[in-house]
Write an enzyme that holds these catalytic residues in place. Sequence first.
Site, PDB file in Angstrom:
ATOM      1  N   ALA A  63     -48.261 130.343 -12.796  1.00  0.00           N
ATOM      2  CA  ALA A  63     -47.532 130.414 -14.053  1.00  0.00           C
ATOM      3  C   ALA A  63     -46.157 129.798 -13.797  1.00  0.00           C
ATOM      4  O   ALA A  63     -45.675 129.810 -12.668  1.00  0.00           O
ATOM      5  CB  ALA A  63     -47.374 131.876 -14.468  1.00  0.00           C
ATOM      6  N   GLY A 108     -51.408 131.919 -11.225  1.00  0.00           N
ATOM      7  CA  GLY A 108     -52.052 131.566 -12.495  1.00  0.00           C
ATOM      8  C   GLY A 108     -52.916 130.316 -12.385  1.00  0.00           C
ATOM      9  O   GLY A 108     -53.886 130.158 -13.133  1.00  0.00           O
ATOM     10  N   GLU A 111     -56.081 131.502 -11.112  1.00  0.00           N
ATOM     11  CA  GLU A 111     -56.719 132.280 -12.181  1.00  0.00           C
ATOM     12  C   GLU A 111     -57.362 131.344 -13.217  1.00  0.00           C
ATOM     13  O   GLU A 111     -58.423 131.643 -13.758  1.00  0.00           O
ATOM     14  CB  GLU A 111     -55.690 133.214 -12.822  1.00  0.00           C
ATOM     15  N   GLU A 131     -48.667 136.303  -6.224  1.00  0.00           N
ATOM     16  CA  GLU A 131     -47.830 137.063  -7.169  1.00  0.00           C
ATOM     17  C   GLU A 131     -47.073 138.211  -6.516  1.00  0.00           C
ATOM     18  O   GLU A 131     -45.940 138.508  -6.886  1.00  0.00           O
ATOM     19  CB  GLU A 131     -48.686 137.622  -8.314  1.00  0.00           C
TER      20      GLU A 131
HETATM   21  N1  CO8 Z   1     -43.262 127.713 -11.519  1.00  0.00           N
HETATM   22  C1  CO8 Z   1     -42.237 126.872 -11.740  1.00  0.00           C
HETATM   23  N2  CO8 Z   1     -41.907 125.850 -10.914  1.00  0.00           N
HETATM   24  C2  CO8 Z   1     -42.643 125.673  -9.812  1.00  0.00           C
HETATM   25  C3  CO8 Z   1     -43.729 126.525  -9.501  1.00  0.00           C
HETATM   26  C4  CO8 Z   1     -44.037 127.578 -10.421  1.00  0.00           C
HETATM   27  N3  CO8 Z   1     -45.073 128.414 -10.225  1.00  0.00           N
HETATM   28  N4  CO8 Z   1     -44.271 126.126  -8.333  1.00  0.00           N
HETATM   29  C5  CO8 Z   1     -43.544 125.052  -7.926  1.00  0.00           C
HETATM   30  N5  CO8 Z   1     -42.584 124.796  -8.815  1.00  0.00           N
HETATM   31  C6  CO8 Z   1     -41.573 123.715  -8.769  1.00  0.00           C
HETATM   32  C7  CO8 Z   1     -40.540 124.002  -7.677  1.00  0.00           C
HETATM   33  O1  CO8 Z   1     -39.544 124.910  -8.135  1.00  0.00           O
HETATM   34  C8  CO8 Z   1     -40.016 122.597  -7.423  1.00  0.00           C
HETATM   35  O2  CO8 Z   1     -39.121 122.257  -8.450  1.00  0.00           O
HETATM   36  P1  CO8 Z   1     -37.738 121.478  -8.076  1.00  0.00           P
HETATM   37  O3  CO8 Z   1     -38.210 120.164  -7.494  1.00  0.00           O
HETATM   38  O4  CO8 Z   1     -37.084 121.335  -9.404  1.00  0.00           O
HETATM   39  O5  CO8 Z   1     -37.010 122.335  -7.085  1.00  0.00           O
HETATM   40  C9  CO8 Z   1     -41.245 121.718  -7.604  1.00  0.00           C
HETATM   41  O6  CO8 Z   1     -42.184 122.500  -8.373  1.00  0.00           O
HETATM   42  C10 CO8 Z   1     -41.893 121.338  -6.292  1.00  0.00           C
HETATM   43  O7  CO8 Z   1     -42.150 122.540  -5.578  1.00  0.00           O
HETATM   44  P2  CO8 Z   1     -41.625 122.803  -4.083  1.00  0.00           P
HETATM   45  O8  CO8 Z   1     -40.426 121.970  -3.792  1.00  0.00           O
HETATM   46  O9  CO8 Z   1     -41.517 124.281  -3.900  1.00  0.00           O
HETATM   47  O10 CO8 Z   1     -42.866 122.204  -3.262  1.00  0.00           O
HETATM   48  P3  CO8 Z   1     -43.321 122.613  -1.801  1.00  0.00           P
HETATM   49  O11 CO8 Z   1     -44.342 121.606  -1.398  1.00  0.00           O
HETATM   50  O12 CO8 Z   1     -42.138 122.820  -0.902  1.00  0.00           O
HETATM   51  O13 CO8 Z   1     -44.035 124.041  -1.958  1.00  0.00           O
HETATM   52  C11 CO8 Z   1     -45.488 125.630  -3.043  1.00  0.00           C
HETATM   53  C12 CO8 Z   1     -45.206 124.143  -2.717  1.00  0.00           C
HETATM   54  C13 CO8 Z   1     -45.804 126.372  -1.746  1.00  0.00           C
HETATM   55  C14 CO8 Z   1     -46.705 125.661  -3.952  1.00  0.00           C
HETATM   56  C15 CO8 Z   1     -44.227 126.255  -3.724  1.00  0.00           C
HETATM   57  O14 CO8 Z   1     -43.826 125.406  -4.785  1.00  0.00           O
HETATM   58  C16 CO8 Z   1     -44.458 127.630  -4.293  1.00  0.00           C
HETATM   59  O15 CO8 Z   1     -44.478 128.599  -3.548  1.00  0.00           O
HETATM   60  N6  CO8 Z   1     -44.620 127.721  -5.631  1.00  0.00           N
HETATM   61  C17 CO8 Z   1     -44.729 128.988  -6.319  1.00  0.00           C
HETATM   62  C18 CO8 Z   1     -46.118 129.566  -6.136  1.00  0.00           C
HETATM   63  C19 CO8 Z   1     -46.218 130.897  -6.818  1.00  0.00           C
HETATM   64  O16 CO8 Z   1     -45.532 131.842  -6.484  1.00  0.00           O
HETATM   65  N7  CO8 Z   1     -47.120 130.984  -7.818  1.00  0.00           N
HETATM   66  C20 CO8 Z   1     -47.341 132.214  -8.550  1.00  0.00           C
HETATM   67  C21 CO8 Z   1     -46.459 132.268  -9.746  1.00  0.00           C
HETATM   68  S1  CO8 Z   1     -46.591 133.799 -10.620  1.00  0.00           S
HETATM   69  C22 CO8 Z   1     -48.049 133.658 -11.460  1.00  0.00           C
HETATM   70  O17 CO8 Z   1     -48.734 132.678 -11.361  1.00  0.00           O
HETATM   71  C23 CO8 Z   1     -48.393 134.823 -12.334  1.00  0.00           C
HETATM   72  C24 CO8 Z   1     -49.625 134.534 -13.163  1.00  0.00           C
HETATM   73  C25 CO8 Z   1     -49.849 135.626 -14.189  1.00  0.00           C
HETATM   74  C26 CO8 Z   1     -48.890 135.498 -15.378  1.00  0.00           C
HETATM   75  C27 CO8 Z   1     -49.156 136.509 -16.410  1.00  0.00           C
HETATM   76  C28 CO8 Z   1     -48.365 136.388 -17.695  1.00  0.00           C
HETATM   77  C29 CO8 Z   1     -46.897 136.103 -17.661  1.00  0.00           C
END
Ligand code: CO8
Length: 255
Positions: A63, A108, A111, A131
């Site tokens: 998400a 997400g 999911e 999450e």
């Molecule tokens: N949301 C928003 N932005 C994101 C997300 C995300 N989930 N994932 C990555 N990005 C963005 C980063 O912030 C970054 O942006 P910027 O260049 O502006 O700084 C860009 O994408 C590239 O990402 P990274 O620089 O972090 O790339 P890396 O290769 O270093 O890392 C990862 C890749 C490991 C995938 C890392 O980006 C990461 O950990 N992402 C988050 C993963 C995460 O925690 N996902 C779960 C989110 S919560 C969720 O999904 C809940 C679902 C249920 C919702 C229910 C209703 C609300």
Amino acid sequence: MNSLVLSHFDNYSQITINRPQALNALNAEVFNELDQVLSGTLPKSSKLLVITGSGEKAFAAGADITEFSNLSGDAARNMSQKGQKIFDKLEKYCLPTIALINGYALGGGLELALACQIRLITQKSILGLPELNLALIPGYGGTQRLPGLIGKGKAIYYTLTSENMNAETAVANGAADFLFPDIAEAQVFIENFAKKLSFKSSISLGLALEAIQNSGESAGFDLESDNFKKAFEAEDMKEGVGAFLEKRKPVFSHK
Ligand code: CO8
């Protein structure tokens, strides 16, 4: 459409999430546009609906965490339920749906893939539910669908530890169905699959699919949204999300 691209090929259609700058994170616009596609019609020649992510790195990294910043617990619950409904539509879609995963499928994003009927992954793919690293829980059906695919024990292990699965582990566990060395080979599989279906009766295809889709249902989704709300309203969640956005490690107070 702005966040999705809908393409039609010989025997199948494809939705591509088009937010590579955010690793295809699922924001409100992605959900609205996905709903729009699922409520519309595809060309009669389409026998499969494929969902994939743009760019080289991700199917979808979850998400969109930036949308969590100013959300109330009730709004988070509504968001969870809206997402669940759209993913339900996907799970019950009138054509086989395929998640084509080439890179990260996290939170997400996983999911979304779990709501598709078939998951294809490439060697470099990473699947997981991170999450709990944000002091949240899955909210788009992950707590309900993952146990059905990999068993309760493994679902508890992977959800509670937030440990990712690499491609081999994902297939061995049953979280993904078919593994390919690269995206090109996965695309050939899809083309051949769709071609095979083009020779079948669309009546029997629809009936067989519907029967398989109705092989199990659960009331756990509401509980998931309620618990997502509780996690969302806890102080730890603000710390978890804040730490991600500020690119630092979270320090949880367990409140
Ligand atoms: N949301 C928003 N932005 C994101 C997300 C995300 N989930 N994932 C990555 N990005 C963005 C980063 O912030 C970054 O942006 P910027 O260049 O502006 O700084 C860009 O994408 C590239 O990402 P990274 O620089 O972090 O790339 P890396 O290769 O270093 O890392 C990862 C890749 C490991 C995938 C890392 O980006 C990461 O950990 N992402 C988050 C993963 C995460 O925690 N996902 C779960 C989110 S919560 C969720 O999904 C809940 C679902 C249920 C919702 C229910 C209703 C609300």
